[in-house]
Design a protein around this motif. Structure first.
Motif, mmCIF file in Angstrom:
data_model
loop_
_atom_site.group_PDB
_atom_site.id
_atom_site.type_symbol
_atom_site.label_atom_id
_atom_site.label_comp_id
_atom_site.label_asym_id
_atom_site.label_seq_id
_atom_site.Cartn_x
_atom_site.Cartn_y
_atom_site.Cartn_z
ATOM 1 N N THR A 33 -47.053 -10.971 -52.963
ATOM 2 C CA THR A 33 -47.032 -12.298 -52.350
ATOM 3 C C THR A 33 -47.986 -13.198 -53.135
ATOM 4 O OG1 THR A 33 -46.521 -11.395 -50.176
ATOM 5 C CG2 THR A 33 -47.625 -13.541 -50.215
ATOM 6 N N VAL A 34 -47.622 -14.473 -53.234
ATOM 7 C CA VAL A 34 -48.514 -15.485 -53.819
ATOM 8 C C VAL A 34 -48.770 -16.522 -52.730
ATOM 9 C CG1 VAL A 34 -48.854 -17.214 -55.629
ATOM 10 C CG2 VAL A 34 -47.501 -15.147 -56.112
ATOM 11 N N THR A 35 -50.047 -16.782 -52.458
ATOM 12 C CA THR A 35 -50.431 -17.700 -51.392
ATOM 13 C C THR A 35 -51.283 -18.822 -51.966
ATOM 14 O OG1 THR A 35 -50.456 -15.837 -49.853
ATOM 15 C CG2 THR A 35 -51.553 -17.852 -49.132
ATOM 16 N N ALA A 36 -51.008 -20.045 -51.507
ATOM 17 C CA ALA A 36 -51.832 -21.202 -51.877
ATOM 18 C C ALA A 36 -52.711 -21.576 -50.695
ATOM 19 C CB ALA A 36 -50.952 -22.389 -52.256
ATOM 20 N N VAL A 37 -53.948 -21.911 -51.003
ATOM 21 C CA VAL A 37 -54.862 -22.470 -50.015
ATOM 22 C C VAL A 37 -55.265 -23.845 -50.554
ATOM 23 C CG1 VAL A 37 -57.021 -22.203 -48.748
ATOM 24 C CG2 VAL A 37 -55.710 -20.167 -49.419
ATOM 25 N N ILE A 38 -54.930 -24.891 -49.792
ATOM 26 C CA ILE A 38 -55.218 -26.264 -50.200
ATOM 27 C C ILE A 38 -56.283 -26.822 -49.268
ATOM 28 C CG2 ILE A 38 -54.248 -28.556 -50.601
ATOM 29 C CD1 ILE A 38 -52.827 -26.467 -52.274
ATOM 30 N N GLN A 39 -57.347 -27.339 -49.853
ATOM 31 C CA GLN A 39 -58.428 -27.887 -49.043
ATOM 32 C C GLN A 39 -59.076 -29.035 -49.814
ATOM 33 O OE1 GLN A 39 -61.277 -25.291 -46.806
ATOM 34 N NE2 GLN A 39 -62.679 -25.992 -48.376
ATOM 35 N N ASP A 40 -59.052 -30.227 -49.227
ATOM 36 C CA ASP A 40 -59.689 -31.395 -49.842
ATOM 37 C C ASP A 40 -59.230 -31.604 -51.280
ATOM 38 O OD1 ASP A 40 -61.147 -31.784 -47.483
ATOM 39 O OD2 ASP A 40 -62.718 -30.416 -48.152
ATOM 40 N N GLY A 41 -57.931 -31.403 -51.529
ATOM 41 C CA GLY A 41 -57.386 -31.601 -52.866
ATOM 42 C C GLY A 41 -57.640 -30.453 -53.817
ATOM 43 N N PHE A 42 -58.379 -29.435 -53.365
ATOM 44 C CA PHE A 42 -58.668 -28.258 -54.176
ATOM 45 C C PHE A 42 -57.549 -27.238 -53.968
ATOM 46 C CE2 PHE A 42 -60.542 -24.225 -55.206
ATOM 47 C CZ PHE A 42 -61.331 -24.512 -56.318
ATOM 48 N N ILE A 43 -57.056 -26.652 -55.049
ATOM 49 C CA ILE A 43 -55.947 -25.699 -54.951
ATOM 50 C C ILE A 43 -56.417 -24.323 -55.405
ATOM 51 C CG2 ILE A 43 -53.602 -25.136 -55.682
ATOM 52 C CD1 ILE A 43 -53.292 -28.141 -56.411
ATOM 53 N N LEU A 44 -56.358 -23.380 -54.471
ATOM 54 C CA LEU A 44 -56.687 -21.984 -54.739
ATOM 55 C C LEU A 44 -55.424 -21.161 -54.553
ATOM 56 C CD1 LEU A 44 -58.661 -19.467 -54.907
ATOM 57 C CD2 LEU A 44 -58.853 -19.678 -52.416
ATOM 58 N N LEU A 45 -55.117 -20.282 -55.500
ATOM 59 C CA LEU A 45 -54.029 -19.324 -55.325
ATOM 60 C C LEU A 45 -54.625 -17.939 -55.163
ATOM 61 C CD1 LEU A 45 -51.238 -20.239 -57.909
ATOM 62 C CD2 LEU A 45 -51.549 -21.057 -55.584
ATOM 63 N N VAL A 46 -53.961 -17.120 -54.360
ATOM 64 C CA VAL A 46 -54.324 -15.716 -54.221
ATOM 65 C C VAL A 46 -53.161 -14.899 -54.769
ATOM 66 C CG1 VAL A 46 -55.036 -13.865 -52.674
ATOM 67 C CG2 VAL A 46 -55.717 -16.248 -52.186
ATOM 68 N N ASP A 47 -53.440 -14.201 -55.875
ATOM 69 C CA ASP A 47 -52.473 -13.384 -56.617
ATOM 70 C C ASP A 47 -51.409 -14.242 -57.299
ATOM 71 O OD1 ASP A 47 -53.811 -10.974 -56.222
ATOM 72 O OD2 ASP A 47 -52.745 -10.544 -54.358
ATOM 73 N N THR A 48 -50.709 -13.630 -58.277
ATOM 74 C CA THR A 48 -49.721 -14.388 -59.060
ATOM 75 C C THR A 48 -48.380 -13.670 -59.187
ATOM 76 O OG1 THR A 48 -50.375 -13.478 -61.221
ATOM 77 C CG2 THR A 48 -51.589 -15.426 -60.428
ATOM 78 N N SER A 49 -48.232 -12.512 -58.592
ATOM 79 C CA SER A 49 -47.003 -11.715 -58.553
ATOM 80 C C SER A 49 -46.633 -11.135 -59.915
ATOM 81 C CB SER A 49 -45.832 -12.484 -57.931
ATOM 82 O OG SER A 49 -44.873 -11.562 -57.427
ATOM 83 N N SER A 50 -45.418 -10.586 -59.960
ATOM 84 C CA SER A 50 -44.924 -9.842 -61.119
ATOM 85 C C SER A 50 -44.151 -10.749 -62.069
ATOM 86 C CB SER A 50 -43.997 -8.734 -60.629
ATOM 87 O OG SER A 50 -42.883 -9.326 -59.969
#
Length: 196
Positions: A33-50
């Motif tokens: 799974t690839v998940t985005a966390v967006i906060q105050d215009g900041f973009i964090l992804l968790v993992d990038t998949s295969s």
């Protein structure tokens, strides 16, 4: 940058739903799974998949109007290729991973209970690997678990990851996650609401 597909109050978005396929106890296919966390215009992804899910990830980023070059950080829950293979799509992102992960990836080390951004904390959740981590989005009470909780089935059957370095440690990590979270995003699946 506008994120039209993110609701005004939505912080967490599963961009790519991961998948595991087993047959006769053998793991045949794995895509994280690839998940985005967006906060105050900041973009964090968790993992990038295969690599096999590369086009799915690109399409999902486009649909969410996220430019890969605008991703600020990527947390890798661990160093297995089904979680790291598309890291090259994010050339400007700071890559974060636990130092116990054996990897040739260049990264910034993160540790248990470390706040990496306001309200976003790393949890060291070993068992699947020595350096497995999860990401706790505190105001959502949601944990992006990586393979500390590979699938919903692991929760329902109270089973550790099928691949683990220490079964008891893996179970302790899963129970820690479940005791803290209202929702969990597993390493290979979509968001699970725990307090329904």
């Amino acid at each position: 940058m506008q994120l039209r597909l993110f609701k005004e109050d939505e912080m967490i978005r599963v961009l790519v739903e991961g998948y595991l396929r087993r047959e006769n106890g053998q793991l045949l296919e794995a895509h994280s799974t690839v998940t985005a966390v967006i906060q105050d215009g900041f973009i964090l992804l968790v993992d990038t998949s295969s690599k096999e899910y590369r086009n799915k990830l690109i399409d999902s980023l486009n649909n969410a109007e996220i430019n890969a070059e605008d991703v600020d950080a990527v947390v890798l829950t661990h160093s297995h290729e089904d979680h790291t293979a598309n890291l090259d799509l994010f050339p400007n992102a700071e890559v974060m991973m636990h130092p116990l992960e054996a990897s040739d990836i260049s990264y910034s080390p993160v540790h248990d209970n470390e706040e990496i951004f306001p309200g976003i904390r790393i949890l060291h959740t070993p068992g699947h690997t020595a350096g497995s981590v999860s990401v706790f989005v505190e105001n959502e009470h949601c944990i992006i678990a990586g393979d500390a909780v590979p699938t919903e089935s692991n929760i329902l059957k109270n089973l550790p990851p099928g691949i683990n370095i220490d079964r008891d440690l893996a179970m302790a990590s899963m129970h820690r996650i479940l005791s803290m979270a209202d929702c969990v995003i597993p390493g290979h699946g979509n968001l699970i609401n725990l307090r329904v």
